[in-house]
Scaffold this motif. Structure first.
Motif, mmCIF file in Angstrom:
data_model
loop_
_atom_site.group_PDB
_atom_site.id
_atom_site.type_symbol
_atom_site.label_atom_id
_atom_site.label_comp_id
_atom_site.label_asym_id
_atom_site.label_seq_id
_atom_site.Cartn_x
_atom_site.Cartn_y
_atom_site.Cartn_z
ATOM 1 N N ILE A 88 0.762 -6.215 -4.240
ATOM 2 C CA ILE A 88 -0.380 -5.294 -4.170
ATOM 3 C C ILE A 88 0.088 -3.902 -3.758
ATOM 4 O O ILE A 88 -0.311 -2.889 -4.348
ATOM 5 N N ILE A 89 0.956 -3.863 -2.755
ATOM 6 C CA ILE A 89 1.454 -2.571 -2.286
ATOM 7 C C ILE A 89 2.275 -1.883 -3.374
ATOM 8 O O ILE A 89 2.132 -0.675 -3.613
ATOM 9 N N ARG A 90 3.098 -2.652 -4.082
ATOM 10 C CA ARG A 90 3.895 -2.069 -5.166
ATOM 11 C C ARG A 90 2.999 -1.524 -6.280
ATOM 12 O O ARG A 90 3.200 -0.430 -6.796
ATOM 13 N N LYS A 91 1.995 -2.311 -6.672
ATOM 14 C CA LYS A 91 1.112 -1.910 -7.777
ATOM 15 C C LYS A 91 0.284 -0.670 -7.445
ATOM 16 O O LYS A 91 -0.161 0.043 -8.348
ATOM 17 N N SER A 92 0.069 -0.421 -6.161
ATOM 18 C CA SER A 92 -0.711 0.762 -5.782
ATOM 19 C C SER A 92 0.031 2.043 -6.125
ATOM 20 O O SER A 92 -0.591 3.097 -6.310
ATOM 21 N N GLY A 93 1.357 1.949 -6.191
ATOM 22 C CA GLY A 93 2.164 3.122 -6.481
ATOM 23 C C GLY A 93 2.257 4.103 -5.323
ATOM 24 O O GLY A 93 2.821 5.200 -5.469
ATOM 25 N N LYS A 94 1.724 3.724 -4.165
ATOM 26 C CA LYS A 94 1.729 4.616 -3.010
ATOM 27 C C LYS A 94 2.978 4.411 -2.158
ATOM 28 O O LYS A 94 3.533 3.307 -2.085
ATOM 29 N N ASP A 95 3.403 5.503 -1.518
ATOM 30 C CA ASP A 95 4.533 5.463 -0.585
ATOM 31 C C ASP A 95 3.994 4.985 0.759
ATOM 32 O O ASP A 95 3.341 5.744 1.485
ATOM 33 N N ILE A 96 4.254 3.719 1.084
ATOM 34 C CA ILE A 96 3.661 3.131 2.290
ATOM 35 C C ILE A 96 4.153 3.818 3.551
ATOM 36 O O ILE A 96 3.410 3.971 4.529
ATOM 37 N N ASP A 97 5.414 4.272 3.571
ATOM 38 C CA ASP A 97 5.933 4.963 4.754
ATOM 39 C C ASP A 97 5.213 6.289 4.979
ATOM 40 O O ASP A 97 4.967 6.700 6.118
ATOM 41 N N LYS A 98 4.865 6.953 3.885
ATOM 42 C CA LYS A 98 4.119 8.209 3.996
ATOM 43 C C LYS A 98 2.699 7.943 4.485
ATOM 44 O O LYS A 98 2.157 8.685 5.318
ATOM 45 N N LEU A 99 2.096 6.862 3.974
ATOM 46 C CA LEU A 99 0.739 6.513 4.406
ATOM 47 C C LEU A 99 0.678 6.243 5.907
ATOM 48 O O LEU A 99 -0.304 6.591 6.567
ATOM 49 N N ILE A 104 -6.825 -1.708 -4.157
ATOM 50 C CA ILE A 104 -6.410 -0.631 -5.059
ATOM 51 C C ILE A 104 -7.626 -0.048 -5.772
ATOM 52 O O ILE A 104 -8.429 -0.776 -6.362
ATOM 53 N N GLY A 105 -7.771 1.270 -5.689
ATOM 54 C CA GLY A 105 -8.864 1.941 -6.369
ATOM 55 C C GLY A 105 -10.146 2.032 -5.579
ATOM 56 O O GLY A 105 -11.108 2.650 -6.032
ATOM 57 N N SER A 106 -10.184 1.445 -4.392
ATOM 58 C CA SER A 106 -11.390 1.527 -3.570
ATOM 59 C C SER A 106 -11.354 2.804 -2.740
ATOM 60 O O SER A 106 -10.292 3.388 -2.525
ATOM 61 N N PRO A 107 -12.509 3.272 -2.249
ATOM 62 C CA PRO A 107 -12.521 4.458 -1.377
ATOM 63 C C PRO A 107 -11.687 4.254 -0.112
ATOM 64 O O PRO A 107 -11.192 5.209 0.469
ATOM 65 N N SER A 147 -6.530 2.959 3.878
ATOM 66 C CA SER A 147 -6.691 2.128 5.071
ATOM 67 C C SER A 147 -6.328 0.679 4.784
ATOM 68 O O SER A 147 -5.627 0.021 5.569
ATOM 69 N N ARG A 148 -6.790 0.175 3.661
ATOM 70 C CA ARG A 148 -6.547 -1.239 3.349
ATOM 71 C C ARG A 148 -5.096 -1.506 2.976
ATOM 72 O O ARG A 148 -4.576 -2.597 3.219
ATOM 73 N N LEU A 149 -4.432 -0.520 2.397
ATOM 74 C CA LEU A 149 -2.992 -0.687 2.149
ATOM 75 C C LEU A 149 -2.233 -0.777 3.465
ATOM 76 O O LEU A 149 -1.278 -1.549 3.595
ATOM 77 N N CYS A 151 -2.758 -4.212 4.722
ATOM 78 C CA CYS A 151 -1.888 -5.127 3.966
ATOM 79 C C CYS A 151 -0.460 -5.057 4.499
ATOM 80 O O CYS A 151 0.199 -6.090 4.705
ATOM 81 N N GLU A 152 0.022 -3.849 4.721
ATOM 82 C CA GLU A 152 1.392 -3.675 5.215
ATOM 83 C C GLU A 152 1.559 -4.284 6.601
ATOM 84 O O GLU A 152 2.557 -4.948 6.885
ATOM 85 N N ALA A 153 0.579 -4.085 7.478
ATOM 86 C CA ALA A 153 0.653 -4.668 8.821
ATOM 87 C C ALA A 153 0.710 -6.188 8.748
ATOM 88 O O ALA A 153 1.461 -6.845 9.487
#
Length: 696
Positions: free
Chosen positions: A591-602, A662-665, A669-671, A674-676
């Motif tokens: 899920i985290i990979r598919k989001s395409g977001k940099d989790i460390d930056k988040l 992914i894609g929610s407002p 926060s939810r990513l 997920c990471e935690a």
């Protein structure tokens, strides 16, 4: 006569993060006190009053209040007028500035400890009783002291009229803290505390930035010895060694995570009477011991069986073997050299198993303690503990029909001699504060004679009687230094009997691990993963899943019980299995990979919110990680951590099945949530000795 103190108002505007609340409501939307509520200051509140109490007390004033307590024997409720004449630099609260140390239950206990110091009469010893609330019950944590306190003060002139009023006093004396959302009293005085979702979010965010190690619990010991695995030289490791090895490894990992220096000891059997027959058999087969290699000896188990058969059937060989033991233990260089060769070959085989299981051990076998035995026996003798009995030297212990033999009739030393010496060495030379022995329950009586509180023959057996008699250990089994025996049950087959091969031989551990990996790889190939992954990825995943399944199937059970070994069950991707948990972790990573977001930056730029019930339930469970590790360590029960991990996966599934990520407002926060979850799962896997997988 009770001393009456006068309450003077302290004008201050509490920070918005602090908790001012109606103690009878657990709703986060209850009417809070604000700075305008200062008009209530100075009012006298009866113990049964429902009015809110301002908690904007300075740290110094709080300390003065405690110092001013009168020795009255009457419970101090909020009807007592407290005198505060000084204001400190920070008009925060006792706990608001305290950082979350990782153990959530301990943080809650600190708050109730502070309340009880005000509430409990002087000279009354009360242990704070805080427990996590059960599912479906009000609150996140519950303080259960009211009924116990009522039984102490009842009939002693107290102004309170039952446990509920005592509970109200505990609630109202609770220091303000940004941890707390609401506090309420239910039933016979149960004080239910609801944590602030905002504080919970901040604590999880901080862990994501600072790392999961900041949540490690702190135990009351700094150095421990964990004695586990301990196979016998010249015997192959079999399924019977599996439990000791993986249970011991998990206990060591949990202690290490909890900032304890751990000596991982492999107390191998390398000095017993069997070495006489092994050495003599080696001499017969290989007169030139220089040429002996692992290949020449072949299967160690077969070598051992043949030497044992000859020992049992050939009286001349048996006599030579018995003399060989004396020569070995006497230091004969030829016999020592042959002994060293057998040990070397055996260690090579053990190392292969430990490498597969990713288990680290430092060998200090029976032979290591040989130079110390005579002095230890001498010390015990000088204290009048050793007596002569039928030519042997023994220690008589209360509650046992047979004495503990420490010197055999022929003058040789035995298992008990070595164990006593090892205990002495660990306490005196290695300065261990906690010594944990991981062996099967079949050795319970042997260890009872040293260190286990229990019963035998109807008489009480005190912990480590021999060691206590010698003055090595304290009287209490809860005082350090201490020793514990971690016993475990049998591994059974589908027939309910001890797990063996079809030919009734014990199952070799290498064969069991091979089959687990093979079955795991077959399942992955059936799902087409051989076409998606490289051969290396397929092999590594099959190994991680296969070995993890074997470990988890054992560790999830209470170690004292027997369990049935079943490949189909342990390799299932449904239910409480390692495969299911590894899949769950891999899905989170996907899920985290598919989001395409940099989790460390988040982690650095976004905030985590726990606005929905499923999010909050997941966040609360994450925050209970450290207290779970501490419970598993304190009780030496790895299954406690397994249950936590499975529940964590279930809570994540409940959250994810309802809320889009992914894609929610609320995506950012939810990513983070997920990471935690993935971070805590990975730490659980590490503590259980399981390698996580990131795609499956």
């Amino acid at each position: 006569m009770a001393v009456r103190l006068t309450l003077f108002p302290v004008t201050a505007t509490p920070p918005s993060s602090l908790c001012s609340f109606n103690p009878l409501s657990r709703s986060p939307h209850s009417a809070y006190l604000s700075s305008s509520s200062s008009s209530l200051s100075g009012k006298i509140l009866s113990p049964s009053s429902n009015l809110p109490v301002s908690r904007s007390l300075s740290l110094l004033a709080y300390a003065l209040a405690i110092a001013s307590r009168a020795s009255t024997g009457v419970l101090r409720g909020t009807s007592r007028r407290l005198a505060f004449a000084t204001r400190s630099k920070s008009v925060a609260t006792m706990a608001a500035s305290q950082e979350f140390t990782g153990n959530l239950k301990r943080e809650v206990e600190k708050l109730f400890d502070a309340s009880l110091r005000i509430t409990v009469p002087d000279g009354t010893s009360v242990e704070t009783e805080v427990a996590a609330s059960l599912p479906g019950k009000p609150g996140d944590y519950q303080c259960n002291n009211a009924m116990g306190l009522w039984s102490i003060i009842k009939g002693k002139g107290t102004q309170f009229r039952g446990p509920p009023a005592v509970g109200q006093a505990i609630s109202k004396n609770l220091p303000a803290s940004e941890m707390v959302e609401t506090c309420s009293v239910a039933g016979p005085g149960f004080v239910n505390l609801v944590l602030s979702s905002k504080w919970m979010s901040k604590s999880i965010e901080k862990m994501l930035i600072d790392g999961i190690d900041t949540w490690a619990p702190t135990l009351p010991v700094k150095r421990a010895v964990v004695d586990f695995s301990s196979p016998n030289i010249a015997k192959e490791m079999h399924v019977g060694h599996l439990r000791s090895t993986i249970i011991g490894d998990t206990l060591a990992r949990m202690l290490e995570y909890s900032k304890v220096e751990v000596f991982r000891r492999n107390h191998v059997g390398d000095w017993g009477t069997q070495f006489g027959m092994l050495i003599e058999y080696l001499f017969e087969k290989f007169p030139d011991t220089e040429s002996v290699t692992e290949t020449a000896i072949g299967d160690l188990q077969t070598f051992y069986k043949k030497s044992k058969t000859k020992f049992d059937e050939d009286p001349d060989f048996k006599e030579k073997a018995q003399k060989a033991v004396v020569r070995l233990q006497g230091g004969d260089p030829i016999y020592r050299k042959a002994w060293a060769k057998i040990c070397e070959i055996s260690r090579t085989e053990f190392a292969k198993v430990y490498q597969r299981l990713k288990v680290e051990l430092e060998e200090k076998g029976e032979s290591f303690y040989n130079p110390y035995i005579a002095n230890v026996i001498g010390e015990l003798d000088s204290k009048g503990l050793i007596e002569e009995s039928e030519g042997a030297r023994v220690i008589f212990l209360e509650g046992f029909n047979i004495p503990l033999m420490v010197v055999k009739s022929d003058g040789g030393f035995n298992y008990a001699s070595t164990d006593l010496t090892a205990l002495w060495y660990r306490l005196n030379e290695e300065k261990a504060e906690w010594i944990v022995y991981v062996t099967d329950v079949g050795q319970q009586q042997h260890f009872n004679m040293f260190f286990k509180v229990g019963r035998n023959c109807g008489y009480p057996v005190t912990m480590n009687q021999a060691a206590r008699k010698a003055g090595w250990l304290p009287d209490s089994d809860k005082t350090y230094p201490r020793v514990d025996h971690v016993g475990f049950g049998l591994v059974l087959g589908d027939d309910g009997k001890r797990f063996r091969t079809r030919s009734s031989d014990v199952v070799r551990l290498v064969d069991l691990l091979d089959e687990a990996k093979t079955r795991s790889k077959t399942a992955l190939i059936e799902r087409g993963k051989d076409k998606e992954w490289t051969p290396e990825e397929l092999d590594q995943t099959a190994e991680a899943v296969g070995y993890g399944a074997v470990k988890y199937a054992d560790l999830k059970n209470n170690r004292l019980t027997n369990y049935t070994f079943n490949f189909d069950q342990m390799l299932s991707d449904k239910g409480n299995t390692a495969v299911y948990l590894l899949y769950a972790h891999a899905r989170i990573c996907s899920i985290i990979r598919k989001s395409g977001k940099d989790i460390d930056k988040l982690k650095k730029t976004e905030k985590l919110a726990l606005d929905h019930p499923e999010e909050r339930a997941l966040g609360l469970h994450l925050l209970r990680f450290a207290e779970t590790v501490e419970e598993a360590c304190s009780n030496l029960l790895p299954n406690v951590l397994c249950h936590y991990l499975y529940d964590l996966s279930e809570r994540y599934t409940s959250f994810y099945s309802i809320h889009q990520v992914i894609g929610s407002p609320e995506e950012a926060s939810r990513l983070l949530l997920c990471e935690a979850t993935a971070v805590v799962m990975r730490k659980c896997f590490h503590l259980l000795g399981i390698t996580p997988v990131y795609k499956i």
